[in-house]
Structures are given as structure tokens and as C-alpha cells.
Design a protein around this motif. Structure first.
Motif, PDB file in Angstrom:
ATOM      1  N   GLY A  71      29.361  -7.642   7.317  1.00  0.00           N
ATOM      2  CA  GLY A  71      29.502  -8.390   6.080  1.00  0.00           C
ATOM      3  C   GLY A  71      30.913  -8.377   5.536  1.00  0.00           C
ATOM      4  O   GLY A  71      31.563  -9.424   5.417  1.00  0.00           O
ATOM      5  N   LEU A  72      31.426  -7.196   5.192  1.00  0.00           N
ATOM      6  CA  LEU A  72      32.730  -7.102   4.555  1.00  0.00           C
ATOM      7  C   LEU A  72      33.889  -7.127   5.554  1.00  0.00           C
ATOM      8  O   LEU A  72      34.945  -7.691   5.261  1.00  0.00           O
ATOM      9  N   GLN A  73      33.693  -6.517   6.720  1.00  0.00           N
ATOM     10  CA  GLN A  73      34.785  -6.485   7.690  1.00  0.00           C
ATOM     11  C   GLN A  73      34.835  -7.745   8.542  1.00  0.00           C
ATOM     12  O   GLN A  73      35.913  -8.314   8.750  1.00  0.00           O
ATOM     13  N   GLY A 128      33.091 -10.595   7.823  1.00  0.00           N
ATOM     14  CA  GLY A 128      32.987 -11.766   6.967  1.00  0.00           C
ATOM     15  C   GLY A 128      31.754 -12.619   7.191  1.00  0.00           C
ATOM     16  O   GLY A 128      31.689 -13.742   6.685  1.00  0.00           O
ATOM     17  N   ASP A 129      30.760 -12.122   7.925  1.00  0.00           N
ATOM     18  CA  ASP A 129      29.519 -12.877   8.149  1.00  0.00           C
ATOM     19  C   ASP A 129      28.537 -12.507   7.038  1.00  0.00           C
ATOM     20  O   ASP A 129      27.602 -11.720   7.224  1.00  0.00           O
ATOM     21  N   TYR A 130      28.727 -13.097   5.870  1.00  0.00           N
ATOM     22  CA  TYR A 130      27.975 -12.690   4.682  1.00  0.00           C
ATOM     23  C   TYR A 130      26.495 -13.033   4.779  1.00  0.00           C
ATOM     24  O   TYR A 130      25.640 -12.262   4.346  1.00  0.00           O
ATOM     25  N   ALA A 131      26.174 -14.194   5.326  1.00  0.00           N
ATOM     26  CA  ALA A 131      24.771 -14.598   5.426  1.00  0.00           C
ATOM     27  C   ALA A 131      23.992 -13.668   6.346  1.00  0.00           C
ATOM     28  O   ALA A 131      22.870 -13.248   6.031  1.00  0.00           O
ATOM     29  N   TYR A 132      24.582 -13.342   7.474  1.00  0.00           N
ATOM     30  CA  TYR A 132      23.912 -12.458   8.439  1.00  0.00           C
ATOM     31  C   TYR A 132      23.735 -11.060   7.857  1.00  0.00           C
ATOM     32  O   TYR A 132      22.663 -10.454   7.983  1.00  0.00           O
ATOM     33  N   SER A 133      24.768 -10.534   7.206  1.00  0.00           N
ATOM     34  CA  SER A 133      24.666  -9.200   6.611  1.00  0.00           C
ATOM     35  C   SER A 133      23.658  -9.180   5.468  1.00  0.00           C
ATOM     36  O   SER A 133      22.947  -8.195   5.273  1.00  0.00           O
ATOM     37  N   ALA A 134      23.564 -10.290   4.706  1.00  0.00           N
ATOM     38  CA  ALA A 134      22.572 -10.368   3.638  1.00  0.00           C
ATOM     39  C   ALA A 134      21.163 -10.361   4.208  1.00  0.00           C
ATOM     40  O   ALA A 134      20.243  -9.754   3.633  1.00  0.00           O
ATOM     41  N   ALA A 135      20.978 -11.033   5.361  1.00  0.00           N
ATOM     42  CA  ALA A 135      19.666 -11.038   6.009  1.00  0.00           C
ATOM     43  C   ALA A 135      19.289  -9.634   6.474  1.00  0.00           C
ATOM     44  O   ALA A 135      18.141  -9.201   6.312  1.00  0.00           O
ATOM     45  N   VAL A 136      20.253  -8.906   7.029  1.00  0.00           N
ATOM     46  CA  VAL A 136      19.987  -7.534   7.475  1.00  0.00           C
ATOM     47  C   VAL A 136      19.647  -6.652   6.282  1.00  0.00           C
ATOM     48  O   VAL A 136      18.706  -5.846   6.330  1.00  0.00           O
ATOM     49  N   GLY A 137      20.406  -6.797   5.185  1.00  0.00           N
ATOM     50  CA  GLY A 137      20.123  -6.007   3.988  1.00  0.00           C
ATOM     51  C   GLY A 137      18.780  -6.338   3.374  1.00  0.00           C
ATOM     52  O   GLY A 137      18.059  -5.449   2.920  1.00  0.00           O
ATOM     53  N   LEU A 138      18.407  -7.628   3.378  1.00  0.00           N
ATOM     54  CA  LEU A 138      17.108  -8.029   2.836  1.00  0.00           C
ATOM     55  C   LEU A 138      15.970  -7.521   3.712  1.00  0.00           C
ATOM     56  O   LEU A 138      14.925  -7.090   3.200  1.00  0.00           O
ATOM     57  N   PHE A 139      16.171  -7.550   5.019  1.00  0.00           N
ATOM     58  CA  PHE A 139      15.179  -6.979   5.938  1.00  0.00           C
ATOM     59  C   PHE A 139      14.981  -5.491   5.648  1.00  0.00           C
ATOM     60  O   PHE A 139      13.843  -4.999   5.614  1.00  0.00           O
ATOM     61  N   ASN A 140      16.063  -4.788   5.392  1.00  0.00           N
ATOM     62  CA  ASN A 140      15.991  -3.365   5.072  1.00  0.00           C
ATOM     63  C   ASN A 140      15.206  -3.139   3.781  1.00  0.00           C
ATOM     64  O   ASN A 140      14.372  -2.227   3.692  1.00  0.00           O
ATOM     65  N   SER A 141      15.438  -3.974   2.779  1.00  0.00           N
ATOM     66  CA  SER A 141      14.731  -3.841   1.506  1.00  0.00           C
ATOM     67  C   SER A 141      13.237  -4.124   1.658  1.00  0.00           C
ATOM     68  O   SER A 141      12.409  -3.453   1.035  1.00  0.00           O
ATOM     69  N   ILE A 142      12.896  -5.118   2.471  1.00  0.00           N
ATOM     70  CA  ILE A 142      11.487  -5.442   2.701  1.00  0.00           C
ATOM     71  C   ILE A 142      10.764  -4.272   3.365  1.00  0.00           C
ATOM     72  O   ILE A 142       9.632  -3.933   2.998  1.00  0.00           O
ATOM     73  N   ILE A 143      11.417  -3.628   4.316  1.00  0.00           N
ATOM     74  CA  ILE A 143      10.827  -2.448   4.969  1.00  0.00           C
ATOM     75  C   ILE A 143      10.587  -1.348   3.939  1.00  0.00           C
ATOM     76  O   ILE A 143       9.548  -0.671   3.952  1.00  0.00           O
ATOM     77  N   ASN A 144      11.532  -1.169   3.014  1.00  0.00           N
ATOM     78  CA  ASN A 144      11.371  -0.154   1.972  1.00  0.00           C
ATOM     79  C   ASN A 144      10.166  -0.443   1.088  1.00  0.00           C
ATOM     80  O   ASN A 144       9.395   0.467   0.747  1.00  0.00           O
TER      81      ASN A 144
END
Length: 326
Positions: free
Chosen positions: A285-287, A289-305
Motif C-alpha cells: 500500500g504505502l511503499q 502505492g497499490d492502495y486498492a489492493y492493500s485496502a482489499a487485503v486490510g478489509l479481508f483481515n477485518s472480515i476474518i476478525n
């Protein structure tokens, strides 16, 4: 016929009575708010901060479903649906990163959960206030050390020329690459985390044990119960509801492990176990710059939680006679 008329009249009378009851309840609530407005003023900053920093940012999760472009913005970017999620799920790194995150969090929860309880039970048996305060100071102090300092201490103590490896070299003839060997990463991460947080986490259990009636311990002592028996039959039942809640919260956040410590402890040689979802999100995401992909990974992580929170709460309620988080 008369009975039917009376029944209809009763129904008609019940409607205004029900409406009147609702109005009465509403007026009582409004009167309570007016009389205790200062209580709502006290909680207002917490509510505002929660809305501003927790709920409003949820709008940004939309980019997980888009081919996000900083020029077009969130609404102007092309909608791609679950493409970013499938890209992550079918990536060659998914299995390794997901399992590394799960293992690190799961082992940390299972090994770290009972330690604060044991510390609280032991502190509760210390009768001299001065000694108890000094012990608590020593146990609570690591919590106030920053993550950067903790990792710096680990690098100093576990380096090939550090004090621990000097002892290892004396015994075995060669040092151990603690920070370069992937097999040691999880153990170092979890044990250092327990050392740092266990004392502070025990505060809530110490406070709960302070409410135990001393007469119960005195009566148990007269009946011949030793310290262990008193802990099992008096102290642990007192902590049981609190333990259930903290375990559910811990299990619900099992995938919400912070990236700072893992990222700082990473080396090029321990990546197979140190690369976890938060560090992966940071890099792509930050390094990258693929913000959409990193947001999808983060959202997937939140859904698992969220799924884990619901499942663990359901299991604990079944095992704990209906006592759970909600």
C-alpha cells in the motif's frame, strides 16, 4: 353480538393506551436526559472521536472494490468488484502470509492469555503493601517501553556478539542466529510481547480480585483449604466472567496484530515467518502505492476478525452458561 361489540371496543381502547404508554416512556427518557445532561456531555467527546476516526473512515473502504486512481479519486475510479480480493486469494504468497499471521496471533493469545491471570492471583496473595507495590512497578514498567526500544534491546541481546550468544558460544562453540533464523522469530516475538504486556494486562484481574470478600478466604482457611485450593474455588470463579470477555476480545482481534514490531524485527532471512498481513499491507500500500489492493487485503483481515469474534463469542456463551460479550 354484545360480546363482539365489547371485544371491538376493547381493541379500540388498547390502541390509544399502547400509544399513550409509548409517549409516557419517551417523556420519561427525555426528562432523565434533561436532569442528567452532564453525563451525556462527559461521554460526548468519546462518541465524537469514535464517529470521526472509526465510522467516517469506513467510506474509504470503497477503494477495495475499485481500480483506484489518485487522480480520479474514490468516486471517479473504475469499479472492479471483487477483483482485488481474488487477486490476493489466488496470489502465491496468500497461504504463507495468512498462516504466518494466524500462527503468530493464535500462539500469542494461547500463551499470553493465562499469564496475566496467574500474575494477578500471585499478587493477590502478597499481603505486605510495600512489597506488592514494588513488584507491581517492576511488572508494569515494560508496558511503557516503546516498540522501537524493545526491538533494539532484542537486537542487542540476541545478536551474534550479544550476551546471550556469548553464553551459547561457551556451551556449544558457535552462536545461534536468533534474528536471522525463521524458526526463532515467532518465539522471540511472542515471549517478548508477553514480557512487555503481561504485567499491565493483569491490572484488570487484580482490580476484580480486590472485590473478593476476605471472609471467604478466612472461612476456607478454617476449613483446611490451602492457597491453591482457595485460588481455584474462590478467586477463579470471581474472574470467570472477566476472563470470558477478555478471551473473546482477544480472539476477535486475533488477526489485528500490529505491524510495527514485526516490521522492525524483519530481516531478509526471516521473511518466511515474519511477513504477516499488516506488514504486507504496509509494503504493497504505502511503499508500492497499490492502495486498492492493500485496502482489499486490510478489509479481508477485518472480515476474518469479525467472523472470529462472532464464532468465539457463541462458543464461549455455550460453554460459560450464557455469559459472553453480547
Amino acid at each position: 353480538m354484545q360480546e363482539l361489540i365489547k371485544a371491538e371496543a376493547g381493541k379500540d381502547a388498547a390502541i390509544p393506551n399502547h400509544a399513550e404508554k409509548r409517549v409516557t416512556n419517551l417523556s420519561k427518557k427525555l426528562r432523565y436526559i434533561r436532569e442528567n445532561y452532564f453525563l451525556y456531555l462527559l461521554i460526548a467527546p468519546a462518541i465524537i472521536l469514535t464517529i470521526v476516526f472509526k465510522y467516517i473512515p469506513m467510506y474509504g473502504a470503497i477503494i477495495a472494490f475499485k481500480d483506484f486512481s489518485t487522480i480520479k479519486g474514490i468516486l471517479g475510479s473504475e469499479w472492479v468488484g471483487f477483483e482485488n480480493f481474488t487477486k490476493f486469494l489466488f496470489s502465491p504468497n496468500f497461504g504463507t502470509i495468512f498462516m504466518s499471521t494466524l500462527k503468530l496471533s493464535f500462539y500469542g493469545l494461547i500463551l499470553g492469555f493465562p499469564i496475566p491471570i496467574i500474575l494477578a492471583l500471585m499478587l493477590n496473595q502478597v499481603r505486605r503493601a510495600a512489597i506488592k507495590k514494588n513488584v507491581q512497578l517492576v511488572l508494569y514498567a515494560p508496558n511503557f517501553i516503546s516498540v522501537v526500544v524493545i526491538v533494539g534491546m532484542l537486537f542487542i541481546f540476541l545478536s551474534p556478539t550479544g550476551p546471550i550468544n556469548q553464553v551459547v558460544t561457551m556451551l556449544t562453540g558457535e552462536p545461534i542466529g536468533f534474528l536471522s533464523d525463521p524458526d526463532y522469530f515467532r518465539s522471540i516475538y511472542i515471549l517478548s510481547g508477553i514480557w512487555q504486556a503481561a504485567g499491565w494486562s493483569s491490572i484488570i484481574y487484580v482490580a476484580a480480585l480486590a472485590n473478593v470478600d476476605p471472609e471467604l478466604h478466612n472461612a476456607a482457611t478454617l476449613d483446611g483449604a490451602n492457597i491453591i485450593q482457595r485460588m481455584i474455588h474462590i478467586d477463579l470463579p470471581t474472574l470467570k466472567p472477566l476472563m470470558a470477555v477478555t478471551f473473546i476480545l482477544g480472539a476477535g482481534g486475533i488477526m489485528a496484530i500490529g505491524f510495527e514490531k514485526a516490521y522492525l524485527m524483519q530481516t531478509s532471512m526471516n521473511l518466511p515467518t515474519s511477513e504477516i498481513l499488516p506488514t504486507y499491507v504496509y509494503k504493497v500500500g504505502l511503499q508500492a502505492g497499490d492502495y486498492a489492493y492493500s485496502a482489499a487485503v486490510g478489509l479481508f483481515n477485518s472480515i476474518i476478525n469479525v467472523i472470529l469474534l462472532v464464532v468465539v463469542n457463541y462458543i464461549v456463551k455455550k460453554l460459560n452458561e450464557g455469559e459472553g460479550l453480547y
